[in-house]
Design a protein around this motif. Structure first.
Motif, PDB file in Angstrom:
ATOM      1  N   VAL A   1      35.544  44.659  41.788  1.00  0.00           N
ATOM      2  CA  VAL A   1      35.305  43.382  41.434  1.00  0.00           C
ATOM      3  C   VAL A   1      35.706  42.908  40.093  1.00  0.00           C
TER       4      VAL A   1
ATOM      5  N   GLN B   1      39.421  43.072  38.956  1.00  0.00           N
ATOM      6  CA  GLN B   1      40.202  42.210  39.536  1.00  0.00           C
ATOM      7  C   GLN B   1      40.154  41.007  38.619  1.00  0.00           C
TER       8      GLN B   1
ATOM      9  N   LEU C   1      32.461  34.095  38.494  1.00  0.00           N
ATOM     10  CA  LEU C   1      33.349  34.571  39.782  1.00  0.00           C
ATOM     11  C   LEU C   1      33.044  35.908  40.142  1.00  0.00           C
ATOM     12  N   ILE C   2      33.195  36.750  39.169  1.00  0.00           N
ATOM     13  CA  ILE C   2      32.916  38.244  39.332  1.00  0.00           C
ATOM     14  C   ILE C   2      31.560  38.414  39.856  1.00  0.00           C
TER      15      ILE C   2
ATOM     16  N   ARG D   1      31.624  37.477  43.528  1.00  0.00           N
ATOM     17  CA  ARG D   1      32.370  38.395  44.199  1.00  0.00           C
ATOM     18  C   ARG D   1      31.519  39.688  44.454  1.00  0.00           C
TER      19      ARG D   1
ATOM     20  N   TYR E   1      28.670  39.360  46.956  1.00  0.00           N
ATOM     21  CA  TYR E   1      28.888  39.301  48.404  1.00  0.00           C
ATOM     22  C   TYR E   1      29.935  40.046  49.041  1.00  0.00           C
ATOM     23  N   SER E   2      30.369  41.165  48.083  1.00  0.00           N
ATOM     24  CA  SER E   2      31.306  42.219  48.613  1.00  0.00           C
ATOM     25  C   SER E   2      30.712  43.148  49.187  1.00  0.00           C
TER      26      SER E   2
END
Length: 257
Positions: free
Chosen positions: A89, A92, A249-250, A253, A256-257
């Motif tokens: 994450v 990305q 944002l990371i 992610r 909840y990833s």
């Protein structure tokens, strides 16, 4: 009864020598027995014995009289990195940040009181430094390091600060402990950190922490570039907003990833 006694050596000399050989091969991008022996202050026979063992294990390869690190180290490096669930994450998010800013991007985690870059995203116009995946950096001289430290909760923050040597990397590096702690307080309040030529003269960076659901610090990210491009409103306002948004944002992610 304890498994170890107080008069036992805390380290194994042969292992230390093997890793010293490995690190010299990394730093030199390959070397001969003679060069390694001179670097390490060891006999050629000792160095050759360590190299022969490493070759047999597949961790060192030879090209004529020159020894190089083998690709088998890639497997170990990937295994070490893969234990960090947030790698995918952060990769990305930082790739997206670099695409937007056209500057180098980094992901750092802390291990043993040092910062370690676990990912870097580059751009064609970026200025190349000595930083790469696996580089260890001083926490006090980088935007990622300051962002990480500033957002740690006690007692971990104090524990790290007590053991950090504020070494001068450039004339702009923080070397006074009171001034550095005041800088960390400011970083925590604003949510991001600047590196204004504190590690390399002519280079600046903006970093922000990646926080988990309970505000624990998972990592930190940054973008860096030359002072000729990271200046004015772009450096002081635009990049901090982009970096902190990406870090948030990371964090979402990763949670909840």
């Amino acid at each position: 009864m304890s498994e170890h006694t107080s008069d036992e050596p805390r380290t194994v000399g042969a292992t230390e020598t093997s890793f010293a050989v490995i690190e010299r091969l990394r730093d030199r991008s390959g070397a001969t027995v003679t060069e390694l022996a001179a670097d390490l202050g060891a006999s050629k026979s000792t160095v050759h014995n360590h190299l022969r063992t490493l070759v047999e294990l597949g961790y060192v390869v030879t090209e004529g009289s020159v020894y190089h690190l083998g690709l088998q180290f890639l497997d170990l490096g990937n295994a070490a990195r893969d234990r960090l669930d947030l790698y995918d994450v952060t990769k990305q998010g930082v790739d997206e940040l670099v695409s937007t800013t056209d500057e180098h991007g980094y992901v750092m985690v802390e291990e043993g009181g040092r910062g370690v870059y676990i990912y870097q995203s580059t751009t064609e116009r970026g200025v190349q430094t000595d930083s790469h995946i696996g580089t260890t950096v001083d926490l006090h001289a980088t935007a990622v390091g300051k962002a990480y430290l500033a957002h740690l909760e006690e007692p971990r923050r104090s524990e790290l600060l007590e053991n950090i040597e504020l070494r001068e990397r450039t004339p702009s590096t923080y070397t006074d402990r009171n001034a550095f702690e005041a800088e960390l307080d400011a970083v925590r309040k604003q949510g991001f950190a600047f590196n204004d030529e504190e590690r390399f003269v002519g280079m600046r960076a903006v970093g922000a922490p990646v926080l988990g659901p309970d505000d624990e610090v998972l990592a930190s990210i940054s973008v860096s570039g030359p002072t000729t491009r990271l200046e004015g409103e772009r450096y002081r306002s635009e990049l901090p907003e982009l970096v902190t948004q990406t870090a948030r944002l990371i964090g979402i992610r990763a949670s909840y990833s």
